[in-house]
Motif scaffolding. Structure first.
Motif, PDB file in Angstrom:
ATOM      1  N   ASN A  43     -57.621   4.478  17.133  1.00 37.46           N
ATOM      2  CA  ASN A  43     -56.636   3.826  16.255  1.00 37.46           C
ATOM      3  C   ASN A  43     -55.251   4.459  16.194  1.00 37.46           C
ATOM      4  OD1 ASN A  43     -58.088   1.524  14.666  1.00 37.46           O
ATOM      5  ND2 ASN A  43     -59.568   3.208  14.763  1.00 37.46           N
ATOM      6  N   LYS A  44     -55.098   5.668  16.740  1.00 37.79           N
ATOM      7  CA  LYS A  44     -53.821   6.367  16.509  1.00 37.79           C
ATOM      8  C   LYS A  44     -52.601   5.625  17.077  1.00 37.79           C
ATOM      9  CE  LYS A  44     -54.285   9.576  20.430  1.00 37.79           C
ATOM     10  NZ  LYS A  44     -54.616  10.962  20.810  1.00 37.79           N
ATOM     11  N   LEU A  45     -52.799   4.894  18.172  1.00 35.04           N
ATOM     12  CA  LEU A  45     -51.647   4.192  18.754  1.00 35.04           C
ATOM     13  C   LEU A  45     -51.353   2.857  18.068  1.00 35.04           C
ATOM     14  CD1 LEU A  45     -52.018   5.018  22.547  1.00 35.04           C
ATOM     15  CD2 LEU A  45     -50.579   6.116  20.842  1.00 35.04           C
ATOM     16  N   LYS A  46     -52.181   2.539  17.060  1.00 37.96           N
ATOM     17  CA  LYS A  46     -51.867   1.356  16.232  1.00 37.96           C
ATOM     18  C   LYS A  46     -51.034   1.771  15.020  1.00 37.96           C
ATOM     19  CE  LYS A  46     -56.238  -0.737  17.593  1.00 37.96           C
ATOM     20  NZ  LYS A  46     -57.652  -0.773  17.188  1.00 37.96           N
ATOM     21  N   LEU A  47     -50.837   3.089  14.873  1.00 32.16           N
ATOM     22  CA  LEU A  47     -50.039   3.567  13.745  1.00 32.16           C
ATOM     23  C   LEU A  47     -48.558   3.415  14.102  1.00 32.16           C
ATOM     24  CD1 LEU A  47     -51.115   6.695  11.707  1.00 32.16           C
ATOM     25  CD2 LEU A  47     -49.263   5.153  11.177  1.00 32.16           C
ATOM     26  N   ASN A  48     -47.919   2.429  13.509  1.00 33.64           N
ATOM     27  CA  ASN A  48     -46.519   2.114  13.799  1.00 33.64           C
ATOM     28  C   ASN A  48     -45.589   3.058  13.038  1.00 33.64           C
ATOM     29  OD1 ASN A  48     -45.983  -1.261  14.752  1.00 33.64           O
ATOM     30  ND2 ASN A  48     -47.994  -0.283  14.717  1.00 33.64           N
ATOM     31  N   HIS A  49     -44.552   3.527  13.730  1.00 35.88           N
ATOM     32  CA  HIS A  49     -43.494   4.350  13.120  1.00 35.88           C
ATOM     33  C   HIS A  49     -42.185   3.582  13.327  1.00 35.88           C
ATOM     34  CE1 HIS A  49     -46.587   7.246  14.159  1.00 35.88           C
ATOM     35  NE2 HIS A  49     -45.905   8.292  13.769  1.00 35.88           N
ATOM     36  N   TRP A  50     -41.534   3.196  12.249  1.00 32.48           N
ATOM     37  CA  TRP A  50     -40.220   2.549  12.370  1.00 32.48           C
ATOM     38  C   TRP A  50     -39.260   3.287  11.457  1.00 32.48           C
ATOM     39  CZ3 TRP A  50     -39.026  -1.211  15.828  1.00 32.48           C
ATOM     40  CH2 TRP A  50     -40.107  -1.780  16.515  1.00 32.48           C
ATOM     41  N   PHE A  51     -38.099   3.656  11.996  1.00 34.06           N
ATOM     42  CA  PHE A  51     -37.179   4.372  11.111  1.00 34.06           C
ATOM     43  C   PHE A  51     -35.723   4.165  11.490  1.00 34.06           C
ATOM     44  CE2 PHE A  51     -38.145   7.246  14.498  1.00 34.06           C
ATOM     45  CZ  PHE A  51     -37.055   8.086  14.652  1.00 34.06           C
ATOM     46  N   THR A  52     -34.884   4.508  10.537  1.00 31.02           N
ATOM     47  CA  THR A  52     -33.444   4.430  10.744  1.00 31.02           C
ATOM     48  C   THR A  52     -32.817   5.698  10.200  1.00 31.02           C
ATOM     49  OG1 THR A  52     -31.455   3.068  10.429  1.00 31.02           O
ATOM     50  CG2 THR A  52     -32.951   3.227   8.546  1.00 31.02           C
ATOM     51  N   VAL A  53     -31.654   6.053  10.754  1.00 29.38           N
ATOM     52  CA  VAL A  53     -30.961   7.249  10.275  1.00 29.38           C
ATOM     53  C   VAL A  53     -29.595   6.855   9.739  1.00 29.38           C
ATOM     54  CG1 VAL A  53     -32.165   8.777  11.891  1.00 29.38           C
ATOM     55  CG2 VAL A  53     -29.940   7.833  12.524  1.00 29.38           C
ATOM     56  N   ASP A  54     -29.064   7.704   8.868  1.00 35.29           N
ATOM     57  CA  ASP A  54     -27.771   7.418   8.272  1.00 35.29           C
ATOM     58  C   ASP A  54     -26.650   8.052   9.082  1.00 35.29           C
ATOM     59  OD1 ASP A  54     -26.400   6.072   6.297  1.00 35.29           O
ATOM     60  OD2 ASP A  54     -26.191   7.850   5.037  1.00 35.29           O
ATOM     61  N   ASP A  55     -26.958   9.173   9.731  1.00 36.95           N
ATOM     62  CA  ASP A  55     -25.938   9.933  10.449  1.00 36.95           C
ATOM     63  C   ASP A  55     -26.440  10.195  11.871  1.00 36.95           C
ATOM     64  OD1 ASP A  55     -24.282  11.835  11.526  1.00 36.95           O
ATOM     65  OD2 ASP A  55     -24.274  13.157   9.784  1.00 36.95           O
ATOM     66  N   LEU A  56     -25.754   9.626  12.841  1.00 38.65           N
ATOM     67  CA  LEU A  56     -26.200   9.707  14.237  1.00 38.65           C
ATOM     68  C   LEU A  56     -26.055  11.104  14.852  1.00 38.65           C
ATOM     69  CD1 LEU A  56     -24.620   6.339  15.354  1.00 38.65           C
ATOM     70  CD2 LEU A  56     -27.032   6.869  15.515  1.00 38.65           C
ATOM     71  N   HIS A  57     -25.268  11.965  14.198  1.00 39.16           N
ATOM     72  CA  HIS A  57     -24.969  13.250  14.837  1.00 39.16           C
ATOM     73  C   HIS A  57     -26.184  14.178  14.934  1.00 39.16           C
ATOM     74  CE1 HIS A  57     -20.884  11.725  14.133  1.00 39.16           C
ATOM     75  NE2 HIS A  57     -20.663  12.345  15.272  1.00 39.16           N
ATOM     76  N   HIS A  58     -27.144  14.009  14.023  1.00 46.90           N
ATOM     77  CA  HIS A  58     -28.363  14.835  14.116  1.00 46.90           C
ATOM     78  C   HIS A  58     -29.190  14.411  15.320  1.00 46.90           C
ATOM     79  CE1 HIS A  58     -27.797  17.036  10.379  1.00 46.90           C
ATOM     80  NE2 HIS A  58     -27.254  15.921   9.934  1.00 46.90           N
ATOM     81  N   LEU A  59     -29.266  13.101  15.577  1.00 49.70           N
ATOM     82  CA  LEU A  59     -29.993  12.618  16.760  1.00 49.70           C
ATOM     83  C   LEU A  59     -29.263  13.025  18.040  1.00 49.70           C
ATOM     84  CD1 LEU A  59     -31.115   8.991  15.774  1.00 49.70           C
ATOM     85  CD2 LEU A  59     -32.518  11.038  15.843  1.00 49.70           C
ATOM     86  N   LYS A  60     -27.926  13.076  17.968  1.00 51.53           N
ATOM     87  CA  LYS A  60     -27.146  13.497  19.135  1.00 51.53           C
ATOM     88  C   LYS A  60     -27.491  14.940  19.501  1.00 51.53           C
ATOM     89  CE  LYS A  60     -23.290  15.453  19.005  1.00 51.53           C
ATOM     90  NZ  LYS A  60     -22.020  16.101  19.003  1.00 51.53           N
TER      91      LYS A  60
END
Length: 291
Positions: A156-173
């Motif tokens: 079942n682990k691959l049925k666990l959906n993760h959806w997210f958004t960030v407020d500041d793109l610089h951390h992902l950069k």
């Protein structure tokens, strides 16, 4: 039959009350912040609020995985007490922590061949991992054997959906998730990325929307389109110090579907170092993840 001890790591972002009440062992990752080393200890040594406030002021945080020696010490402690071990770890695509747990397991089995140690690469992060641990714990409490729980997780682990958004793109950069140009242009145009975690357990940008409100709404819409059997599900929302907006998401979800319960909790400092303040993440069981 040996009693099973459930072990996870601090990237599960589980509510401390749940982990404590259910005797779940949480092995902490560590982070380097303001010139000092900290362990990710449910906000005891540095509060979540303070951590995110410092990030907002431009403070940087770097993170370290759990090493094999630490896992070996933890595993030996419970093996010597007669437990069988079930460790469910942070996605191997995001950290070397799971790999360390495998090394520790192999080392202990060479010394104690009769030890019963299962380690699982969850391919999950934050409360996605937390939810997997929660469901494993509830199954063990209902009398399921460790092997039954391990099989259930793998199915079942691959049925666990993760959806997210960030407020500041610089951390992902900084983490290499978006390019420097995308971060600058996105910030200027108020573009918010929608990301998910794929089958390999990696973070993948899926789409972009304009503005914060739209990004929160699109998380709720992903859930509405993908969730399976919501009435019997406990789902989770984790946030980078923006609980009010997490509550807005909760309200939207309840308008769309009838879920059993929604757990809301902070994103801890290890995951939060990479996603930044204002991150909102949503976790639920639904359609199988994409490649």
């Amino acid at each position: 039959m040996m009693k099973t001890i459930l072990i996870t790591d601090s990237c599960s972002d589980l509510p401390v009350k749940y982990a404590t009440e259910n005797n779940i062992v949480v092995v902490p990752l560590s982070f380097q912040f303001k010139g000092a080393d900290h362990v990710d200890d449910f906000g005891k040594s540095i509060s979540y609020k303070e951590f995110y406030e410092e990030l907002r002021k431009g403070e940087l945080s770097s993170t370290s995985q759990v090493n094999a020696y630490t896992f070996a010490e933890v595993f030996k402690k419970y093996i010597s007490q007669g437990f069988s071990i079930l460790y469910i770890g942070f996605s191997s695509a995001l950290s070397g922590t799971y790999n360390s747990s495998c090394m520790a397991r192999d080392e202990i089995l060479a010394e104690y061949p009769s030890a019963d140690i299962s380690v699982i690469d969850s391919k999950c992060a934050s409360m996605g991992l937390g939810l997997l641990v929660y469901y494993a714990c509830e199954r063990l409490k209902s009398g399921k054997s460790k092997d039954e729980v391990v099989n259930w997780i793998e199915e079942n682990k691959l049925k666990l959906n993760h959806w997210f958004t960030v407020d500041d793109l610089h951390h992902l950069k900084r983490g290499g998730r978006v390019s420097a140009t995308s971060a600058v242009i996105g910030t200027l145009l108020d573009i918010k990325p929608i990301l998910n975690v794929n089958k390999e357990g990696r973070l993948i940008p899926i789409s972009k929307v304009k503005g914060r409100k739209k990004s929160i709404k699109s998380l709720a819409e992903e859930l509405k389109n993908r969730i399976v059997d919501p009435e019997n599900q406990v789902i989770a929302i984790s946030h980078g110090d923006c609980e009010d907006e997490a509550r807005i998401l909760e309200k939207l979800i309840r308008e769309y579907v009838n879920v059993k319960n929604i757990i809301i909790n902070y994103i801890g400092p290890v995951v939060g170092s990479h996603s930044g303040p204002g991150t909102i993440a949503l976790f639920f069981f639904g359609k199988e993840r994409s490649e």
